[in-house]
Scaffold this motif. Structure first.
Motif, PDB file in Angstrom:
ATOM      1  N   ASP A 316      13.759  26.977 -33.022  1.00  0.00           N
ATOM      2  CA  ASP A 316      14.380  28.053 -32.249  1.00  0.00           C
ATOM      3  C   ASP A 316      15.104  27.229 -30.816  1.00  0.00           C
ATOM      4  OD1 ASP A 316      14.894  30.118 -30.477  1.00  0.00           O
ATOM      5  OD2 ASP A 316      12.949  30.875 -30.431  1.00  0.00           O
ATOM      6  N   PRO A 317      16.004  27.424 -30.455  1.00  0.00           N
ATOM      7  CA  PRO A 317      16.676  26.635 -29.349  1.00  0.00           C
ATOM      8  C   PRO A 317      15.958  27.052 -28.103  1.00  0.00           C
ATOM      9  CG  PRO A 317      18.535  28.132 -30.246  1.00  0.00           C
ATOM     10  CD  PRO A 317      17.099  28.279 -31.201  1.00  0.00           C
ATOM     11  N   LEU A 318      15.470  28.371 -28.173  1.00  0.00           N
ATOM     12  CA  LEU A 318      14.690  28.803 -26.795  1.00  0.00           C
ATOM     13  C   LEU A 318      13.297  28.804 -26.897  1.00  0.00           C
ATOM     14  CD1 LEU A 318      16.668  32.015 -26.451  1.00  0.00           C
ATOM     15  CD2 LEU A 318      16.983  30.046 -25.017  1.00  0.00           C
ATOM     16  N   GLY A 319      12.738  28.231 -28.185  1.00  0.00           N
ATOM     17  CA  GLY A 319      11.531  27.908 -28.203  1.00  0.00           C
ATOM     18  C   GLY A 319      11.117  26.497 -28.501  1.00  0.00           C
ATOM     19  N   GLU A 320      10.540  26.459 -29.557  1.00  0.00           N
ATOM     20  CA  GLU A 320      10.239  24.795 -29.952  1.00  0.00           C
ATOM     21  C   GLU A 320      11.532  23.749 -30.033  1.00  0.00           C
ATOM     22  OE1 GLU A 320      10.556  26.540 -34.013  1.00  0.00           O
ATOM     23  OE2 GLU A 320      10.045  27.211 -32.057  1.00  0.00           O
ATOM     24  N   GLY A 321      12.765  24.313 -30.046  1.00  0.00           N
ATOM     25  CA  GLY A 321      13.744  23.397 -29.859  1.00  0.00           C
ATOM     26  C   GLY A 321      14.635  23.339 -31.310  1.00  0.00           C
ATOM     27  N   VAL A 322      15.620  22.856 -31.303  1.00  0.00           N
ATOM     28  CA  VAL A 322      16.382  22.559 -32.847  1.00  0.00           C
ATOM     29  C   VAL A 322      16.802  21.336 -32.917  1.00  0.00           C
ATOM     30  CG1 VAL A 322      17.284  25.027 -32.888  1.00  0.00           C
ATOM     31  CG2 VAL A 322      18.388  23.197 -31.657  1.00  0.00           C
ATOM     32  N   VAL A 323      16.799  20.845 -34.141  1.00  0.00           N
ATOM     33  CA  VAL A 323      17.210  19.634 -34.270  1.00  0.00           C
ATOM     34  C   VAL A 323      18.824  19.360 -34.844  1.00  0.00           C
ATOM     35  CG1 VAL A 323      17.184  17.357 -36.001  1.00  0.00           C
ATOM     36  CG2 VAL A 323      15.017  18.639 -35.365  1.00  0.00           C
ATOM     37  N   THR A 324      19.372  18.241 -33.866  1.00  0.00           N
ATOM     38  CA  THR A 324      20.799  18.352 -34.068  1.00  0.00           C
ATOM     39  C   THR A 324      21.236  17.082 -34.736  1.00  0.00           C
ATOM     40  OG1 THR A 324      20.979  17.403 -31.788  1.00  0.00           O
ATOM     41  CG2 THR A 324      21.166  19.842 -31.977  1.00  0.00           C
TER      42      THR A 324
END
Length: 352
Positions: A316-324
């Protein structure tokens, strides 16, 4: 007549240089003093003078090498590079301290792409003639991976898989000298602020580079001390590193396209589309609902070079983040043996 006087070099530094989509990356192979520390992050802290008096002399000697390679007459104000150091543990192939004219950064996507190509091309990491080799690299912000694509024994491209990217703000209001703007902030190994160039009355064009640079520096200064630029887990990753000014180029064949210029450190310009900055843009677009997992972003630089990027499923980009993942190319530009002779009054060089 007497024999000519030959001055012996006091310093010798051997490098191999690459460019990733136009942005230079100078890899230092030999000539470094010992780099103390038990991890890459700790080595960076010592390198910037946070290691205490016992290590300050070593840190100073290391910084002289950075200055030597990033200043004229051996470098230039836009030079970027890395010191290859031991990895944090046996699971990674190498560690790196990223540097530029103003100091040491916590992340560098274009440098990771170059390091992946170099690790395979030099034989440091075994790779198939056809297929993908994984190069695991410890950087100050964590462990990243360079997926090196191979065809018929040649490196054809590199995909940079970054640490998770978190979005801190999507619409942070700022009052600039060009009027009010809304800025998005994301942490992608380094902290990036994104703003549409049009909202500042600008366009991402080379002819407007002085105005774009000034705007980027102003926005960085305005964000100093903002809670949004504080990393939630590691204060060493806090503070705006780069400001991304971007243009919308529309959608072609289902692919979203943007052009950007990233103003980083003290007004340096990334010639590439910026690797870790592209990670920041990907997470912001995902948080805005404009980019689904697996969908492509075509990210163009101010000189017209391109990185492709995507968000992987999960997170979640607004939470724990995303892998890109960010894909580009890296090409070797030369190998060098730099010298600093005794008696050279310019020493480690100068900046204009």
């Amino acid at each position: 007549m007497g024999e000519p006087v030959v001055r012996e070099p006091a310093t010798r530094v051997r490098t191999v240089d690459y460019h990733s989509a136009g942005e230079p990356f100078r890899i230092v192979l030999d000539g470094l003093p010992p780099v103390p520390g038990d991890s890459v992050a700790e080595r960076r802290a010592i390198a910037i003078g946070a290691g205490g008096s016992a290590t300050a002399p070593r840190a100073s000697a290391l910084d002289e090498v950075r200055q030597l390679l990033s200043r004229e007459p051996r470098g230039h104000a836009g030079m970027y590079g890395g010191f290859v150091v031991p990895a944090d543990d046996a699971e990674a192939h190498l560690g790196v301290l990223f540097w530029h004219k103003d100091g040491y950064s916590t992340a560098c996507g274009h440098g990771t792409i170059a390091l992946g190509a170099w690790a395979v091309d030099s034989g440091l990491v075994a790779a198939p003639d056809n297929g993908v080799a994984r190069v695991r690299i410890d950087v100050p912000s964590g462990r990243v991976t360079a997926l090196v694509h191979r065809a018929e024994g040649r490196t054809t491209g590199v995909t940079f898989r970054n640490v998770p990217t978190r979005v801190a703000e999507l619409k942070l209001a700022l009052e600039t000298s060009r009027g009010p703007v809304e800025v998005a902030v994301a942490h992608s190994g380094a902290c990036y602020a994104s703003v549409p160039a049009a909202s500042l009355g600008l366009a991402v064009e080379a002819g407007q580079l002085p105005e774009l640079t000034a705007a980027g520096r102003e926005i960085r200064d305005l964000l100093a001390g903002s809670a949004a630029v504080s990393h939630p887990d590691d204060p060493r990753l806090s503070g705006v590193y780069g400001v991304i000014l971007y243009d919308e180029l529309g959608v072609d064949g289902g692919v979203l396209s943007q052009r950007n210029v990233t103003v980083f450190a003290d007004g340096q310009i990334d010639r590439s589309p910026c690797g870790s900055g592209t990670s920041a843009r990907l997470a912001i677009l995902a948080a805005e609902g404009r980019l689904a997992p697996g969908e492509e972003l075509r990210h163009e630089s101010i000189i017209g070079t391109v990185f492709g990027g995507r968000v992987l499923a999960g997170g979640d980009p607004l939470g724990e983040g995303v892998v890109t993942e960010v894909t580009g190319t890296a090409h070797r530009t030369g190998e060098h043996l730099f010298q600093l002779e005794d008696g050279d009054d310019l020493g480690t060089g100068f900046l204009l």
